[in-house]
Design a protein around this motif. Structure first.
Motif, PDB file in Angstrom:
ATOM      1  N   ALA A 156     -12.805   2.728   4.478  1.00 56.78           N
ATOM      2  CA  ALA A 156     -11.320   3.077   4.322  1.00 56.78           C
ATOM      3  C   ALA A 156     -10.983   2.508   3.098  1.00 56.78           C
ATOM      4  O   ALA A 156     -11.632   1.568   2.548  1.00 56.78           O
ATOM      5  CB  ALA A 156     -10.803   2.187   5.480  1.00 56.78           C
ATOM      6  N   PHE A 157      -9.625   2.763   2.760  1.00 53.51           N
ATOM      7  CA  PHE A 157      -9.273   2.335   1.312  1.00 53.51           C
ATOM      8  C   PHE A 157      -7.856   1.515   1.499  1.00 53.51           C
ATOM      9  O   PHE A 157      -6.968   2.023   1.048  1.00 53.51           O
ATOM     10  CB  PHE A 157      -9.073   3.610   0.464  1.00 53.51           C
ATOM     11  N   PRO A 158      -8.023   0.085   1.696  1.00 55.49           N
ATOM     12  CA  PRO A 158      -7.212  -0.820   2.021  1.00 55.49           C
ATOM     13  C   PRO A 158      -6.067  -1.158   0.978  1.00 55.49           C
ATOM     14  O   PRO A 158      -4.812  -1.513   1.149  1.00 55.49           O
ATOM     15  CB  PRO A 158      -7.472  -1.928   2.584  1.00 55.49           C
ATOM     16  N   HIS A 159      -6.473  -0.468  -0.292  1.00 57.84           N
ATOM     17  CA  HIS A 159      -5.505  -0.684  -1.550  1.00 57.84           C
ATOM     18  C   HIS A 159      -4.263   0.033  -1.320  1.00 57.84           C
ATOM     19  O   HIS A 159      -3.269   0.060  -2.005  1.00 57.84           O
ATOM     20  CB  HIS A 159      -6.108  -0.635  -2.799  1.00 57.84           C
ATOM     21  N   ASN A 160      -4.552   1.328  -0.653  1.00 65.89           N
ATOM     22  CA  ASN A 160      -3.402   2.229  -0.452  1.00 65.89           C
ATOM     23  C   ASN A 160      -2.904   2.249   0.975  1.00 65.89           C
ATOM     24  O   ASN A 160      -3.788   2.473   1.725  1.00 65.89           O
ATOM     25  CB  ASN A 160      -3.473   3.670  -0.786  1.00 65.89           C
ATOM     26  N   PRO A 161      -1.720   1.842   1.180  1.00 69.62           N
ATOM     27  CA  PRO A 161      -1.268   1.853   2.748  1.00 69.62           C
ATOM     28  C   PRO A 161      -1.201   3.257   3.295  1.00 69.62           C
ATOM     29  O   PRO A 161      -1.177   4.134   2.590  1.00 69.62           O
ATOM     30  CB  PRO A 161       0.174   1.386   2.541  1.00 69.62           C
ATOM     31  N   ARG A 162      -1.502   3.121   4.643  1.00 71.41           N
ATOM     32  CA  ARG A 162      -1.792   4.480   5.220  1.00 71.41           C
ATOM     33  C   ARG A 162      -0.427   5.475   5.243  1.00 71.41           C
ATOM     34  O   ARG A 162      -0.666   6.595   5.257  1.00 71.41           O
ATOM     35  CB  ARG A 162      -2.029   4.177   6.793  1.00 71.41           C
ATOM     36  N   ASP A 163       0.809   4.984   5.096  1.00 71.09           N
ATOM     37  CA  ASP A 163       1.803   5.718   5.369  1.00 71.09           C
ATOM     38  C   ASP A 163       3.111   5.460   4.447  1.00 71.09           C
ATOM     39  O   ASP A 163       4.070   5.695   4.432  1.00 71.09           O
ATOM     40  CB  ASP A 163       2.344   5.871   6.829  1.00 71.09           C
ATOM     41  N   VAL A 164       2.854   4.609   3.160  1.00 71.31           N
ATOM     42  CA  VAL A 164       3.784   4.208   2.396  1.00 71.31           C
ATOM     43  C   VAL A 164       3.509   4.609   0.961  1.00 71.31           C
ATOM     44  O   VAL A 164       2.163   4.351   0.553  1.00 71.31           O
ATOM     45  CB  VAL A 164       3.947   2.707   2.632  1.00 71.31           C
ATOM     46  N   LEU A 165       4.462   4.737   0.371  1.00 71.11           N
ATOM     47  CA  LEU A 165       4.341   4.967  -1.117  1.00 71.11           C
ATOM     48  C   LEU A 165       5.426   4.198  -1.776  1.00 71.11           C
ATOM     49  O   LEU A 165       6.549   4.573  -1.733  1.00 71.11           O
ATOM     50  CB  LEU A 165       4.163   6.343  -1.595  1.00 71.11           C
ATOM     51  N   PRO A 166       5.205   3.487  -2.955  1.00 70.60           N
ATOM     52  CA  PRO A 166       6.063   2.889  -3.597  1.00 70.60           C
ATOM     53  C   PRO A 166       6.760   3.876  -4.477  1.00 70.60           C
ATOM     54  O   PRO A 166       6.442   4.824  -5.087  1.00 70.60           O
ATOM     55  CB  PRO A 166       5.030   1.868  -4.757  1.00 70.60           C
ATOM     56  N   VAL A 167       8.221   3.442  -4.714  1.00 68.31           N
ATOM     57  CA  VAL A 167       9.210   4.402  -5.567  1.00 68.31           C
ATOM     58  C   VAL A 167       8.523   4.505  -7.046  1.00 68.31           C
ATOM     59  O   VAL A 167       8.296   3.428  -7.576  1.00 68.31           O
ATOM     60  CB  VAL A 167      10.583   3.363  -5.350  1.00 68.31           C
TER      61      VAL A 167
END
Length: 380
Positions: free
Chosen positions: A166-177
């Motif tokens: 898994a790649f925890p550095h990227n949240p599963r359902d969130v992307l920064p503005v």
């Protein structure tokens, strides 16, 4: 021997991504780094921005500030140009210096499209320059130790290998503005090309190239929440066409360490693992034992993922015992923050003239071709 003269492209204290200051600059500012390298120029989107970076990061006041790639390329003092800009700026930012015959290091991905990668690699080959690409996982000590154990032959040849990541550095359902490009395949910079790309590169650098791959992709969460990092508030949504689940099954090319017919199985998922479980488990089943690497913080061992122990164990079949295998950072790496340690190893290799043992532009082209081919099947 006089220090190697370096020009840094994309060093800024005000950019969203701080990979340059975190991963590259610490080595250059260390005593060991200063013995071998000297930053003589910085190029940003404007001369003023470059001047500010020189001031912000305490670089020598003699370092020259440039606002265009052509100015860096024209500097006769610069021997090695290090590009730590965002991926979309790699191609236009790198070409002038490569054309001028300067050695080049570019972060991964090498460029935003396969066509741009091919052009960069062709020009670098024509100019016969020394190259490096930011696939720093190859220098992470746990991966190097795995490679050493397999090469020793103590546990026989590899029969199969399984990876759950898994790649925890990227949240599963969130992307920064401000990171909307991360949600679109067309820009070439996303969790597939970066997270999965780093992983599949280091695996093949250890086991060898894969053959006859079968890939299965899924976009489990096509709608992502846009979060304002300054407030933590959700401010909308964005549609993503980037797969967040990749399953790959392939054979591994026969070699001195790999038995003919050996199989590789990889399952990679964006986002954190099941709560309480490690984000990365890699098992390698050999004739006389099974080796297992566990990293609770994920597969990106070139990053700061060592807050919990990264371990290597082996089940020795003959003794029917599980033994721990120790790995260590080099002394000079221990003086640096974890994000900078694997990158520092590339600079050490370049200074020693052995950078071809790491990832070159040619290696990057091969990886880009693989990733593009696999993804094209999903896109179709």
């Amino acid at each position: 021997m006089s220090p190697i003269k370096v020009g840094l492209v994309g060093l800024s204290s005000r950019s969203k991504a701080q990979w340059g200051p975190m991963a590259h600059l610490p080595y250059f500012l260390s005593d060991r780094g200063k013995e071998k390298f000297q930053i003589v120029a910085v190029q940003n989107s404007s001369t003023e921005s470059a001047q500010q970076a020189i001031k912000d990061f305490g670089l020598p006041p003699t370092a020259r500030a440039y606002g265009r790639p052509e100015e860096m390329a024209a500097d006769p003092d610069v021997q090695l140009v290090v590009n730590v800009t965002g991926v979309l700026s790699h191609y236009p930012g790198a070409l002038p210096s490569i054309e001028a015959g300067k050695d080049a290091f570019i972060e991964w991905p090498l460029a935003d499209s396969l066509e741009h990668v091919q052009e960069i690699v062709a020009l670098a080959s024509e100019k016969n320059i020394r190259t490096g690409v930011g696939l720093q996982g190859r220098f992470a000590p746990p991966f190097l130790k795995i490679k050493e154990v397999l090469a020793s032959g103590k546990y026989g040849k590899v029969l199969s290998s399984e990876i759950k990541a898994a790649f925890p550095h990227n949240p599963r359902d969130v992307l920064p503005v401000g990171w909307d490009f991360f949600a679109a395949k067309k820009y070439g910079v996303n969790s597939y090309t970066i997270g999965f790309g780093h992983l599949i590169d280091v695996v093949q650098s250890i086991l060898g190239d894969i053959r006859n791959p079968y890939t299965q992709f899924q976009n489990q969460r096509p709608e992502l929440k846009r979060v304002d990092r300054s407030t933590g508030e959700i401010v909308g949504t964005i549609q993503s066409d980037v797969p967040d689940l990749v399953v790959l099954i392939a054979s591994i090319a026969e070699s001195a360490t790999i038995r003919d017919g050996a199989t590789l199985l990889v399952r990679y998922r964006r986002g954190p693992s099941f709560k309480g479980e490690p984000a990365f488990v890699w098992s390698i089943n050999c004739e006389k034992g099974e080796v297992r690497l566990v990293s609770p913080g994920g597969p990106a061992l070139q990053l700061n993922v060592y807050s919990e122990p990264v371990t290597i164990d082996v089940h020795d079949f003959a003794a029917d015992e599980v033994k721990s295998i120790e790995w260590n950072w080099a002394d000079y790496q221990l003086q640096l923050a974890e994000d900078a340690r694997a990158t520092a190893a590339w600079y050490e290799a370049y200074a020693a003239g052995t950078e071809n043992e790491a990832a070159t532009f040619q290696d990057a082209l091969h990886r880009h071709e693989q990733l593009e081919k696999w993804l094209s099947i999903y896109s179709a």
